[in-house]
Design a protein around this motif. Structure first.
Motif, PDB file in Angstrom:
ATOM      1  N   LEU A   1       0.827  -1.208   0.000  1.00 13.72           N
ATOM      2  CA  LEU A   1       0.000   0.000   0.000  1.00 13.72           C
ATOM      3  C   LEU A   1       0.862   1.259   0.000  1.00 13.72           C
ATOM      4  CD1 LEU A   1      -2.916  -0.979   2.423  1.00 13.72           C
ATOM      5  CD2 LEU A   1      -3.043  -0.607  -0.042  1.00 13.72           C
ATOM      6  N   GLN A   2       1.984   1.219   0.743  1.00 11.68           N
ATOM      7  CA  GLN A   2       2.888   2.374   0.750  1.00 11.68           C
ATOM      8  C   GLN A   2       3.508   2.580  -0.623  1.00 11.68           C
ATOM      9  OE1 GLN A   2       5.543   1.419   3.967  1.00 11.68           O
ATOM     10  NE2 GLN A   2       4.247   2.405   5.510  1.00 11.68           N
ATOM     11  N   LYS A   3       3.855   1.488  -1.276  1.00  8.72           N
ATOM     12  CA  LYS A   3       4.407   1.606  -2.631  1.00  8.72           C
ATOM     13  C   LYS A   3       3.378   2.204  -3.582  1.00  8.72           C
ATOM     14  CE  LYS A   3       7.627  -2.284  -2.412  1.00  8.72           C
ATOM     15  NZ  LYS A   3       7.922  -3.619  -2.947  1.00  8.72           N
ATOM     16  N   LEU A   4       2.142   1.724  -3.479  1.00  7.69           N
ATOM     17  CA  LEU A   4       1.077   2.263  -4.335  1.00  7.69           C
ATOM     18  C   LEU A   4       0.863   3.749  -4.062  1.00  7.69           C
ATOM     19  CD1 LEU A   4      -1.577  -0.615  -4.268  1.00  7.69           C
ATOM     20  CD2 LEU A   4      -0.176   0.103  -6.196  1.00  7.69           C
ATOM     21  N   ALA A   5       0.880   4.125  -2.775  1.00  5.41           N
ATOM     22  CA  ALA A   5       0.687   5.533  -2.419  1.00  5.41           C
ATOM     23  C   ALA A   5       1.821   6.392  -2.982  1.00  5.41           C
ATOM     24  CB  ALA A   5       0.602   5.686  -0.909  1.00  5.41           C
ATOM     25  N   SER A   6       3.054   5.877  -2.916  1.00  2.65           N
ATOM     26  CA  SER A   6       4.176   6.669  -3.448  1.00  2.65           C
ATOM     27  C   SER A   6       4.081   6.793  -4.966  1.00  2.65           C
ATOM     28  CB  SER A   6       5.510   6.051  -3.045  1.00  2.65           C
ATOM     29  OG  SER A   6       5.680   4.789  -3.676  1.00  2.65           O
ATOM     30  N   LEU A   7       3.628   5.734  -5.627  1.00  2.00           N
ATOM     31  CA  LEU A   7       3.442   5.816  -7.088  1.00  2.00           C
ATOM     32  C   LEU A   7       2.346   6.812  -7.445  1.00  2.00           C
ATOM     33  CD1 LEU A   7       3.737   2.050  -8.083  1.00  2.00           C
ATOM     34  CD2 LEU A   7       5.393   3.857  -8.528  1.00  2.00           C
ATOM     35  N   LYS A   8       1.285   6.840  -6.629  1.00  2.63           N
ATOM     36  CA  LYS A   8       0.202   7.790  -6.886  1.00  2.63           C
ATOM     37  C   LYS A   8       0.687   9.223  -6.671  1.00  2.63           C
ATOM     38  CE  LYS A   8      -4.305   9.227  -5.300  1.00  2.63           C
ATOM     39  NZ  LYS A   8      -5.089   9.354  -4.108  1.00  2.63           N
TER      40      LYS A   8
END
Length: 124
Positions: A98-105
């Motif tokens: 989820l943190q990776k997805l948030a950083s990509l967003k």
């Protein structure tokens, strides 16, 4: 022998002069139009090239930011022994994903819809 009038052209001479003037005007007008179109096409191509360069630079900056953030997270992960290291039933650390997805967003790589779909896939 016919008598020729001096000073004014005859009907044929007037028609010939008119044709020459009209032909010259249309040739000049066509040339100007072609030059204008070529100039506009060159400007459009230059703008497209600059936009592509900006897009490539933004993507590279986003990739660099994600790489730096992942490196920082990797460096911080061993320093925090209290962090829960138990992966979910599927063998995936949901919080890290989820943190990776948030950083990509945040970097602009994922849109809101893509982020929501990936988050739902992780949680569901």
């Amino acid at each position: 022998m016919p008598i020729r009038r001096v000073g004014r052209p005859g009907l044929i001479g007037l028609a010939a002069r008119t044709a020459v003037v009209a032909g010259t005007a249309s040739a000049v007008s066509g040339s100007m139009s072609n030059n204008r179109q070529r100039k506009q096409q060159a400007e459009y191509e230059q703008q497209q090239y600059q936009a592509a360069q900006q897009q490539a630079a933004m993507q590279q900056a986003a990739q660099d930011a994600v790489a730096q953030q992942q490196a920082a997270q990797a460096a911080a992960a061993p320093a925090a022994p209290a962090a829960p290291a138990a992966p979910a039933a599927g063998g995936v650390d949901i919080v890290a994903e989820l943190q990776k997805l948030a950083s990509l967003k945040e970097a602009g790589i994922l849109s809101d819809d893509e982020f929501a779909a990936a988050k739902a896939k992780l949680l569901g």
